[in-house]
Design an enzyme around this catalytic site. Structure first.
Site, short mmCIF file in Angstrom:
data_model
loop_
_atom_site.label_atom_id
_atom_site.label_comp_id
_atom_site.label_asym_id
_atom_site.label_seq_id
_atom_site.Cartn_x
_atom_site.Cartn_y
_atom_site.Cartn_z
N GLY A 13 0.82 -1.21 0.00
CA GLY A 13 0.00 0.00 0.00
C GLY A 13 0.85 1.26 0.00
O GLY A 13 2.08 1.21 -0.10
N GLN A 14 0.17 2.40 0.13
CA GLN A 14 0.85 3.70 0.04
C GLN A 14 1.94 3.82 1.11
O GLN A 14 3.08 4.17 0.82
CB GLN A 14 -0.19 4.83 0.20
CG GLN A 14 0.36 6.20 -0.14
CD GLN A 14 -0.42 7.34 0.49
OE1 GLN A 14 -1.33 7.14 1.31
NE2 GLN A 14 -0.07 8.56 0.11
N ILE A 37 -2.05 -9.00 -0.05
CA ILE A 37 -2.87 -9.91 -0.85
C ILE A 37 -2.75 -9.60 -2.34
O ILE A 37 -3.34 -10.26 -3.17
CB ILE A 37 -4.37 -9.88 -0.45
CG1 ILE A 37 -4.86 -8.44 -0.32
CG2 ILE A 37 -4.62 -10.66 0.82
CD1 ILE A 37 -6.37 -8.32 -0.14
N ILE A 52 -4.81 -11.27 5.76
CA ILE A 52 -4.88 -11.10 7.21
C ILE A 52 -6.06 -11.87 7.82
O ILE A 52 -6.08 -12.16 9.02
CB ILE A 52 -4.91 -9.59 7.55
CG1 ILE A 52 -4.59 -9.35 9.01
CG2 ILE A 52 -6.19 -8.92 7.16
CD1 ILE A 52 -3.24 -9.81 9.41
N TYR A 141 -14.74 2.61 8.87
CA TYR A 141 -13.28 2.66 8.98
C TYR A 141 -12.87 3.29 10.33
O TYR A 141 -12.07 2.73 11.08
CB TYR A 141 -12.74 3.47 7.81
CG TYR A 141 -11.26 3.80 7.83
CD1 TYR A 141 -10.29 2.80 7.79
CD2 TYR A 141 -10.83 5.13 7.86
CE1 TYR A 141 -8.94 3.12 7.78
CE2 TYR A 141 -9.48 5.46 7.85
CZ TYR A 141 -8.54 4.45 7.81
OH TYR A 141 -7.19 4.76 7.80
N LYS A 145 -11.05 1.45 13.54
CA LYS A 145 -9.75 1.91 14.03
C LYS A 145 -9.85 2.33 15.50
O LYS A 145 -8.93 2.07 16.29
CB LYS A 145 -9.21 3.06 13.17
CG LYS A 145 -8.75 2.62 11.79
CD LYS A 145 -7.44 1.83 11.85
CE LYS A 145 -6.94 1.44 10.47
NZ LYS A 145 -5.61 0.81 10.49
N ILE A 171 -1.89 11.06 4.41
CA ILE A 171 -0.47 10.98 4.05
C ILE A 171 -0.27 11.28 2.56
O ILE A 171 -0.98 10.74 1.70
CB ILE A 171 0.10 9.57 4.39
CG1 ILE A 171 -0.14 9.23 5.87
CG2 ILE A 171 1.58 9.49 4.04
CD1 ILE A 171 0.54 10.13 6.88
P1 NAD Z 1 -3.46 1.26 1.33
O1 NAD Z 1 -4.90 1.06 1.05
O2 NAD Z 1 -2.61 1.95 0.33
O3 NAD Z 1 -2.78 -0.13 1.69
C1 NAD Z 1 -3.43 -1.10 2.46
C2 NAD Z 1 -2.93 -2.45 2.00
O4 NAD Z 1 -3.64 -3.45 2.73
C3 NAD Z 1 -3.19 -2.71 0.50
O5 NAD Z 1 -1.98 -2.99 -0.17
C4 NAD Z 1 -4.14 -3.90 0.50
O6 NAD Z 1 -3.91 -4.81 -0.55
C5 NAD Z 1 -3.85 -4.53 1.86
N1 NAD Z 1 -4.97 -5.36 2.33
C6 NAD Z 1 -6.29 -5.11 2.24
N2 NAD Z 1 -6.98 -6.16 2.72
C7 NAD Z 1 -6.07 -7.07 3.13
C8 NAD Z 1 -6.17 -8.36 3.69
N3 NAD Z 1 -7.35 -8.95 3.91
N4 NAD Z 1 -5.03 -9.01 4.00
C9 NAD Z 1 -3.81 -8.46 3.75
N5 NAD Z 1 -3.67 -7.24 3.19
C10 NAD Z 1 -4.78 -6.56 2.88
O7 NAD Z 1 -3.35 2.00 2.74
P2 NAD Z 1 -2.17 2.88 3.29
O8 NAD Z 1 -2.49 4.28 2.95
O9 NAD Z 1 -0.86 2.32 2.93
O10 NAD Z 1 -2.42 2.70 4.85
C11 NAD Z 1 -1.70 1.78 5.64
C12 NAD Z 1 -2.28 1.82 7.03
O11 NAD Z 1 -2.16 3.16 7.54
C13 NAD Z 1 -3.75 1.45 7.10
O12 NAD Z 1 -3.97 0.68 8.24
C14 NAD Z 1 -4.45 2.79 7.20
O13 NAD Z 1 -5.64 2.68 7.92
C15 NAD Z 1 -3.43 3.63 7.94
N6 NAD Z 1 -3.56 5.04 7.64
C16 NAD Z 1 -3.27 5.51 6.40
C17 NAD Z 1 -3.40 6.89 6.14
C18 NAD Z 1 -3.08 7.47 4.80
O14 NAD Z 1 -3.35 8.66 4.57
N7 NAD Z 1 -2.46 6.74 3.89
C19 NAD Z 1 -3.86 7.74 7.14
C20 NAD Z 1 -4.20 7.20 8.38
C21 NAD Z 1 -4.02 5.85 8.62
C1 AKB Z 2 -8.36 8.00 4.45
O1 AKB Z 2 -8.60 9.08 3.89
O2 AKB Z 2 -9.17 7.10 4.63
C2 AKB Z 2 -6.98 7.84 5.03
C3 AKB Z 2 -6.96 8.24 6.46
C4 AKB Z 2 -6.88 9.66 6.82
O3 AKB Z 2 -7.04 7.40 7.33
N1 AKB Z 2 -6.06 8.59 4.25
#
Ligand code: NAD
Ligand code: AKB
Length: 313
Positions: A13-14, A37, A52, A141, A145, A171
């Site tokens: 993911g990101q 996945i 997961i 969501y 969390k 992010i």
């Molecule tokens: P993303 O959606 O880019 O990546 C999440 C990853 O989880 C994906 O690659 C997806 O394939 C994987 N995934 C989904 N279901 C799954 C499963 N059943 N088993 C295994 N993998 C699975 O999200 P992200 O932006 O990289 O965020 C990573 C974490 O940080 C998350 O928990 C998110 O809630 C948290 N977060 C992200 C942000 C943001 O702005 N990017 C902000 C707050 C919190």
């Molecule tokens: C979303 O927008 O869902 C995420 C987060 C702030 O958790 N980037």
């Protein structure tokens, strides 16, 4: 002494893409196992598929590879979460519970759980949101969390699991394009500018949200995870802050480098989600407890994003 061996879930993911690189620089490539996945979009060895929700495979893997720490990033984000609420709850909450059980049963050293600004709700003070405050999230969501934060605190208190968590803002990074979130517009606007394309923003121009540049997010994560155990006093999740801006303000920053950028605004269901979140965050506790300080404001972030995106073109 046990060798550190880290497993990341949701590593494609990101955040996972950037965090895997950073952890490999510290602990060595072989000691940081990326799992997801989906197929990795770029070279990501060592990588393996772990859903997961497959608790048996997760436990076998953790045992076989003598994992000592898990960075549990796998989740379904805010906008995608509303498409299938039950599945989102299952992945986000049951996934975390499997990780916490692994930590207990395999006596893992540390767990990282990313929380989010989505735990705040309309009853939360919107400006400079305090660490301890009203939390009534409206998305599945945010609900998952927030419950996850409480479970982390429970496993810490009841079983002594060293689980640590940050409430990330939206992010912004150049390594990969986010999808499924409410804050994704910011990265999308940069890509549109670089591609000389107009951008239709799904939020209103004056929607302020807390944001953070990826290098700050990675630094905060590693700094907190490497801090001595006794410095981590909050075991639900730490507020974390860097900057706050609206789509119109971001557009104005990008216009300094891409004066032809055209942005129109067509709010969709994500506007309602954004309107229920805070605009800015008080992260005093992260600063006091383990010395957090962000480096990037909107101006520095814009320059660095554009430089990196241009060099990738
Ligand atoms: P993303 O959606 O880019 O990546 C999440 C990853 O989880 C994906 O690659 C997806 O394939 C994987 N995934 C989904 N279901 C799954 C499963 N059943 N088993 C295994 N993998 C699975 O999200 P992200 O932006 O990289 O965020 C990573 C974490 O940080 C998350 O928990 C998110 O809630 C948290 N977060 C992200 C942000 C943001 O702005 N990017 C902000 C707050 C919190
Ligand atoms: C979303 O927008 O869902 C995420 C987060 C702030 O958790 N980037």
């Amino acid at each position: 002494m046990k060798e550190t061996r880290i497993l990341l879930t949701g590593a494609n993911g990101q955040i996972g893409t950037a965090l895997t690189k950073a952890l490999r620089n510290i602990h060595g490539k072989e000691n940081v196992i990326a799992t997801d996945i989906t197929e990795p979009k770029q070279e990501n060895y060592p990588f393996d598929f772990i859903d997961i929700l497959n608790k048996t495979r997760l436990r076998e893997y953790v045992g076989d590879y003598k994992v000592t720490q898990i960075y549990h990033l796998a989740a379904i984000l805010s906008a995608n979460g509303e498409v299938n609420p039950r599945k989102t709850w299952e992945v986000n909450l049951n996934g975390l519970l499997s990780i916490l059980d692994c930590a207990k049963d395999f006596e893992l050293d540390k767990i990282f759980f990313p929380s989010t600004i989505a735990v705040y709700g309309r009853s939360t003070p919107r400006q400079f949101t305090p660490q301890h405050t009203s939390l009534e999230p409206e998305t599945v969501y945010g609900m998952s969390k927030l419950s996850g934060e409480l479970w982390c605190n429970y496993y810490y208190k009841r079983y002594g699991i060293d689980v640590r968590s940050l409430r990330y803002p939206g992010i912004i990074g150049y390594d990969s394009i986010p999808s499924g979130g409410t804050t994704d517009y910011a990265v999308e606007m940069f890509h549109a500018a670089i591609a000389d394309q107009p951008y239709e923003c799904f939020l209103k121009e004056d929607t302020f949200l807390p944001m953070m540049y990826m290098p700050d997010a990675i630094e905060a994560t590693i700094k907190m995870m490497e801090s001595p155990k006794e410095k981590i006093k909050i075991r639900s999740s730490y507020n974390l802050s860097a900057m706050s801006f609206s789509p119109a303000q971001l557009k104005n920053q990008i216009l300094n480098y891409y004066p032809n950028l055209k942005v129109s605004y067509k709010p969709d269901f994500r506007q309602d989600i954004a309107s229920s979140w805070s605009e800015s965050i008080d992260d005093t506790r992260a600063q006091q407890d383990w010395g957090w300080k962000s480096k990037f404001d909107i101006h520095k972030m814009t320059i660095d994003m554009i430089e990196n995106l241009k060099s990738e073109k």
